[in-house]
Design a protein around this motif. Structure first.
Motif, mmCIF file in Angstrom:
data_model
loop_
_atom_site.group_PDB
_atom_site.id
_atom_site.type_symbol
_atom_site.label_atom_id
_atom_site.label_comp_id
_atom_site.label_asym_id
_atom_site.label_seq_id
_atom_site.Cartn_x
_atom_site.Cartn_y
_atom_site.Cartn_z
ATOM 1 N N LEU A 27 0.841 -1.215 0.000
ATOM 2 C CA LEU A 27 0.000 0.000 0.000
ATOM 3 C C LEU A 27 0.869 1.255 0.000
ATOM 4 O O LEU A 27 0.774 2.109 0.875
ATOM 5 C CB LEU A 27 -0.962 0.001 1.191
ATOM 6 N N HIS A 28 1.724 1.372 -1.017
ATOM 7 C CA HIS A 28 2.659 2.482 -1.120
ATOM 8 C C HIS A 28 2.004 3.724 -1.718
ATOM 9 O O HIS A 28 0.782 3.744 -1.966
ATOM 10 C CB HIS A 28 3.896 2.068 -1.911
ATOM 11 N N LEU A 29 2.809 4.760 -1.963
ATOM 12 C CA LEU A 29 2.283 6.030 -2.459
ATOM 13 C C LEU A 29 1.530 5.881 -3.771
ATOM 14 O O LEU A 29 0.518 6.553 -4.003
ATOM 15 C CB LEU A 29 3.431 7.029 -2.646
ATOM 16 N N GLY A 30 2.019 5.013 -4.667
ATOM 17 C CA GLY A 30 1.319 4.788 -5.925
ATOM 18 C C GLY A 30 -0.049 4.181 -5.692
ATOM 19 O O GLY A 30 -1.050 4.605 -6.310
ATOM 20 N N HIS A 31 -0.123 3.196 -4.806
ATOM 21 C CA HIS A 31 -1.413 2.598 -4.466
ATOM 22 C C HIS A 31 -2.344 3.627 -3.832
ATOM 23 O O HIS A 31 -3.547 3.663 -4.128
ATOM 24 C CB HIS A 31 -1.212 1.439 -3.475
ATOM 25 N N GLN A 32 -1.776 4.455 -2.973
ATOM 26 C CA GLN A 32 -2.592 5.452 -2.284
ATOM 27 C C GLN A 32 -3.207 6.443 -3.268
ATOM 28 O O GLN A 32 -4.345 6.896 -3.093
ATOM 29 C CB GLN A 32 -1.754 6.165 -1.230
ATOM 30 N N ALA A 33 -2.462 6.774 -4.317
ATOM 31 C CA ALA A 33 -2.999 7.670 -5.343
ATOM 32 C C ALA A 33 -4.179 7.019 -6.057
ATOM 33 O O ALA A 33 -5.197 7.673 -6.352
ATOM 34 C CB ALA A 33 -1.904 8.035 -6.352
ATOM 35 N N ILE A 34 -4.072 5.719 -6.318
ATOM 36 C CA ILE A 34 -5.173 4.989 -6.950
ATOM 37 C C ILE A 34 -6.392 4.970 -6.034
ATOM 38 O O ILE A 34 -7.525 5.219 -6.471
ATOM 39 C CB ILE A 34 -4.742 3.550 -7.292
ATOM 40 N N LEU A 35 -6.175 4.687 -4.766
ATOM 41 C CA LEU A 35 -7.285 4.625 -3.813
ATOM 42 C C LEU A 35 -7.967 5.982 -3.680
ATOM 43 O O LEU A 35 -9.203 6.055 -3.566
ATOM 44 C CB LEU A 35 -6.784 4.144 -2.456
ATOM 45 N N ASN A 36 -7.197 7.050 -3.703
ATOM 46 C CA ASN A 36 -7.795 8.384 -3.637
ATOM 47 C C ASN A 36 -8.677 8.641 -4.843
ATOM 48 O O ASN A 36 -9.757 9.242 -4.729
ATOM 49 C CB ASN A 36 -6.707 9.452 -3.545
ATOM 50 N N ALA A 180 12.715 3.543 1.878
ATOM 51 C CA ALA A 180 11.493 2.737 1.825
ATOM 52 C C ALA A 180 10.353 3.469 2.507
ATOM 53 O O ALA A 180 9.203 3.440 2.041
ATOM 54 C CB ALA A 180 11.731 1.378 2.472
ATOM 55 N N LYS A 181 10.648 4.142 3.615
ATOM 56 C CA LYS A 181 9.626 4.904 4.330
ATOM 57 C C LYS A 181 9.040 5.992 3.431
ATOM 58 O O LYS A 181 7.833 6.238 3.451
ATOM 59 C CB LYS A 181 10.228 5.518 5.592
ATOM 60 N N GLN A 182 9.878 6.649 2.653
ATOM 61 C CA GLN A 182 9.390 7.686 1.744
ATOM 62 C C GLN A 182 8.373 7.127 0.758
ATOM 63 O O GLN A 182 7.342 7.751 0.481
ATOM 64 C CB GLN A 182 10.553 8.303 0.975
ATOM 65 N N LEU A 183 8.669 5.965 0.208
ATOM 66 C CA LEU A 183 7.787 5.388 -0.809
ATOM 67 C C LEU A 183 6.521 4.795 -0.205
ATOM 68 O O LEU A 183 5.489 4.723 -0.874
ATOM 69 C CB LEU A 183 8.540 4.315 -1.608
ATOM 70 N N LEU A 184 6.610 4.374 1.037
ATOM 71 C CA LEU A 184 5.436 3.808 1.717
ATOM 72 C C LEU A 184 4.592 4.881 2.388
ATOM 73 O O LEU A 184 3.416 4.657 2.683
ATOM 74 C CB LEU A 184 5.873 2.795 2.779
ATOM 75 N N SER A 185 5.201 6.023 2.672
ATOM 76 C CA SER A 185 4.622 7.114 3.470
ATOM 77 C C SER A 185 4.463 6.706 4.933
ATOM 78 O O SER A 185 3.704 7.322 5.683
ATOM 79 C CB SER A 185 3.267 7.595 2.914
#
Length: 314
Positions: A27-36, A180-185
């Motif tokens: 559930l990284h930043l890319g996934h979060q953008a999709i969920l938004n 990794a933290k940056q990409l996961l948020s």
């Protein structure tokens, strides 16, 4: 939140869905953008934001020994998806029935009849159906006659690189927890229940909380400075994740964490171990005494990290 398992339970769905499909590992930043985007469209259409997952993941079904290490277990995904506002999670068992389903049948049975899809968001490299014959172009052809809209997912980049689960695995394996933290948020963490290990740590005054990873391989290995959540309270400590080669290598990796200034019986309790920085790789020592000396150095290195780099958030 509604959790639906299996094709046969799609009959429970009576309201329209805005859908995305994928592994969503980490559930990284890319996934979060999709969920938004899913939530935005669902709110506008008065539909239910829905995520479709497969268990096992297709890569695990076809090649279990070569499948990449999971960043998140199914339960972790469910909890994260809920926290990001997803109201319906559909978990389809990836088996021969799903494997042999034609792309047209998948669209008809799953997307239209089952999910009542109004809008579908997937990557432009999304493949589905028997022999992976279905692709984004086919979805674009089928969508108008099937009554839904399809769009591809946006690309999320950090420092000019695409955010992906593969990239995060590479960072964790190399010990770069900060990137990794940056990409996961968020910090990478592992949750689990404390079980009884060999209890060797107790014999040298370093008791550990042992957590079975319940996965074929771990996305990270070595010794780390960690924060551990126990019964709602955070504790500093040091953790080893690996096969413990000095005391008899184990076939699958496990996690053991030593909490500083902590003396409680927590067997059976759920804990969360947050990985902050890597101290060293796991290694085999020539004797238990040598291992004991290294453990003392690891503890001091972790304590120094907390003093110099990290303030505990109460």
């Amino acid at each position: 939140m509604q959790l639906i398992r299996g094709l046969h339970n799609l009959v429970q769905i009576s309201s329209a869905s805005v859908v995305t499909i994928g592994a969503f590992d980490g559930l990284h930043l890319g996934h979060q953008a999709i969920l938004n985007r899913v939530k935005q469209l669902a709110e506008a259409a008065n539909a239910v934001p829905t995520v479709v997952l497969f268990e096992p993941q297709p890569s695990e079904y076809f090649a279990p020994d070569q499948a990449p290490a999971r960043l998140s277990r199914f339960r972790d995904k469910v909890e994260l998806l809920m926290s990001y506002g997803i109201q319906r999670i559909v978990c389809l068992r990836f088996n021969q029935q799903i494997q042999n389903m034609t792309p047209v049948e998948f669209v008809s049975r799953v997307l239209v009849e089952g999910l009542k899809t109004q809008h579908l968001i997937v990557g432009d490299d999304f493949r589905f159906g028997a022999n992976r014959e279905g692709d984004f172009a086919l979805l674009q052809q089928l969508a108008p006659q099937s009554g839904f809209i399809v769009e591809d997912t946006p690309t999320t980049e950090v420092h000019g690189e695409r955010v992906s689960s593969t990239r995060i695995r590479e960072l964790l394996l190399s010990g770069d927890c900060a990137q990794a933290k940056q990409l996961l948020s968020r910090d990478f963490s592992i949750q689990g229940h404390v079980g009884k290990g060999r209890q060797l740590g107790r014999t040298i005054g370093v008791p550990t909380a042992n957590v079975a990873l319940r996965r074929r391989r771990s996305p990270l290995h070595g010794v780390f400075a960690v924060r551990v959540l126990v019964a709602g309270e955070w504790h500093q400590g040091v953790a080893n994740i690996g096969v413990k080669p000095t005391v008899g290598a184990e076939p699958i990796p496990s996690l053991e964490a030593h909490l500083f200034n902590f003396d409680q019986d927590i067997y059976g309790q759920a804990i969360t171990v947050v990985f902050l920085t890597k101290l060293r790789d796991e290694q085999a020592f020539s004797s238990f005494a040598e291992l004991q000396q290294q453990i003392a150095r690891d503890q001091q290195a972790a304590r120094d990290y907390f003093v110099n780099e990290f303030k505990v958030i109460e």
